[in-house]
Design a protein around this motif. Structure first.
Motif, mmCIF file in Angstrom:
data_model
loop_
_atom_site.group_PDB
_atom_site.id
_atom_site.type_symbol
_atom_site.label_atom_id
_atom_site.label_comp_id
_atom_site.label_asym_id
_atom_site.label_seq_id
_atom_site.Cartn_x
_atom_site.Cartn_y
_atom_site.Cartn_z
ATOM 1 N N THR A 241 0.825 -1.208 0.000
ATOM 2 C CA THR A 241 0.000 0.000 0.000
ATOM 3 C C THR A 241 0.860 1.260 0.000
ATOM 4 N N ASN A 285 -0.911 7.030 -1.966
ATOM 5 C CA ASN A 285 -0.167 5.931 -1.335
ATOM 6 C C ASN A 285 1.121 6.412 -0.669
ATOM 7 N N GLN A 293 -2.746 4.637 5.401
ATOM 8 C CA GLN A 293 -3.230 4.046 4.154
ATOM 9 C C GLN A 293 -4.484 3.209 4.362
#
Length: 348
Positions: A241, A285, A293
């Motif tokens: 992520t 991100n 995230q």
């Protein structure tokens, strides 16, 4: 926060969610007695200059060091998530008990000296009147207000505050490092864990998304994200992520996992300015923490992330509401607790 999906703009239909859905996001304050004595202006008669004294000390501290805003805001957060907003985070450990401030998640807390300076002035002006818990709440409000450009430029409230603080809290007598370790949100928490932690304090999904925006201020250190950078899982070396280029840069900065000296800005380039820039990082991100995230892995919180990117004014307004919500968690009022004369120790 575990999720491997690249952030996408919410489906257009989601932007048209009826108000009823948003109402579901509103918190139910299980730990807050609505008949309590919390109210704006609690000290109007007993100590009329209370908030002005807090503001004076905080403003001087910010003038000396702009980075003090984040620690002051963080103290209030870490207080309210353990035993409620009772200033237990300020108590020192004793021979028989290890206090919250000595728990691992709290070892990087700072700005205790600012709180002590405020308390000393208030005790001279209004002895045994203003609680340490209220000092934390007011100082957090003042710190974030002084870091918000639209406030300092006179484009928000005429009194120079982002929001009004309810006061009337009393101070607790107990502080437990074990409780702090168990209840404080962790930088590696996933969305389910975060939702559970916030719900346990009577705070909803909207509060989670909004209060995460406090990460617009301050810095962190390498140990707080080491797990994201190396040996994340058997399948991924780096947290998927996390933007690949940003992750590579962070690995260079944190070449030694135990490095507690290198400072990593939560929002590079504006870590002393409170605004909605944090949400753009999350959408790209580039949130520093796994927990940042995680906001993209839930439909409601993801919708709020993109909403705050579009409207910083909405974020600032909602932030004040959620700070008031958090400030109500499990408060002591009336004859409960005490008003400490020194924030680090209980009264004899």
């Amino acid at each position: 926060m575990a999720m491997c999906v690249r952030p996408l703009l919410p489906h257009p239909v989601r932007l048209l969610l009826p108000l009823l859905v948003l109402e579901v996001l509103a918190p139910v304050h299980g730990g807050y007695d609505k008949t309590s004595l919390l109210r704006v202006g609690f000290y109007k008669q007993s100590c009329p200059d209370a908030e002005a004294i807090v503001r004076e000390v905080v403003a001087k501290a910010v003038g000396d060091d702009q980075t003090v805003t984040a620690p002051l805001l963080r103290l209030h957060f870490h207080d309210c998530f353990v035993r409620g907003c009772d200033a237990s985070v300020l108590l020192n450990s004793t021979q028989t008990s290890t206090a919250e401030k000595d728990a691992k998640p709290n070892l990087t807390l700072d700005a205790f000296d600012v709180i002590d300076a405020i308390k000393e002035k208030l005790e001279k002006k209004c002895p045994r009147t203003v609680s340490c818990a209220d000092i934390l709440a007011i100082a957090a409000r003042d710190a974030v207000s002084l870091a918000t450009k639209v406030v300092t430029q006179g484009q928000w409230r005429k009194d120079g505050n982002l929001y009004e603080v309810e006061t009337g809290r009393r101070d607790g007598r107990v502080s437990s490092a074990k409780e702090a370790a168990a209840h404080l949100p962790d930088s590696f928490d996933g969305i389910r864990k975060l939702i559970t932690r916030f719900a346990s304090k009577g705070l909803g999904l909207k509060d989670l998304a909004v209060l995460s925006g406090a990460h617009a201020l301050g810095n962190s250190h390498c140990p707080s994200l080491e797990k994201r950078l190396r040996n994340f899982t058997a399948q991924y070396d780096t947290d998927p992520t996390l933007d690949a280029a940003y992750g590579a840069m962070l690995r260079q900065q944190c070449s030694t996992p135990e490095d507690n000296q290198t400072e990593l800005a939560m929002v590079p380039g504006s870590s002393t300015t409170f605004d909605a820039a944090y949400y753009s990082l999350v959408a790209g991100n580039k949130g520093l923490f796994h927990s940042d995230q995680a906001l993209l892995s839930n439909g409601a919180t993801r919708m709020l992330v993109y909403g705050y990117i579009r409207s910083e004014k909405r974020f600032l307004s909602d932030f004040g509401v959620s700070m008031v919500n958090m400030g109500r968690v499990a408060v002591l009022t009336g004859r409960q607790g005490q008003v400490r004369t020194r924030c680090a120790v209980i009264n004899n």
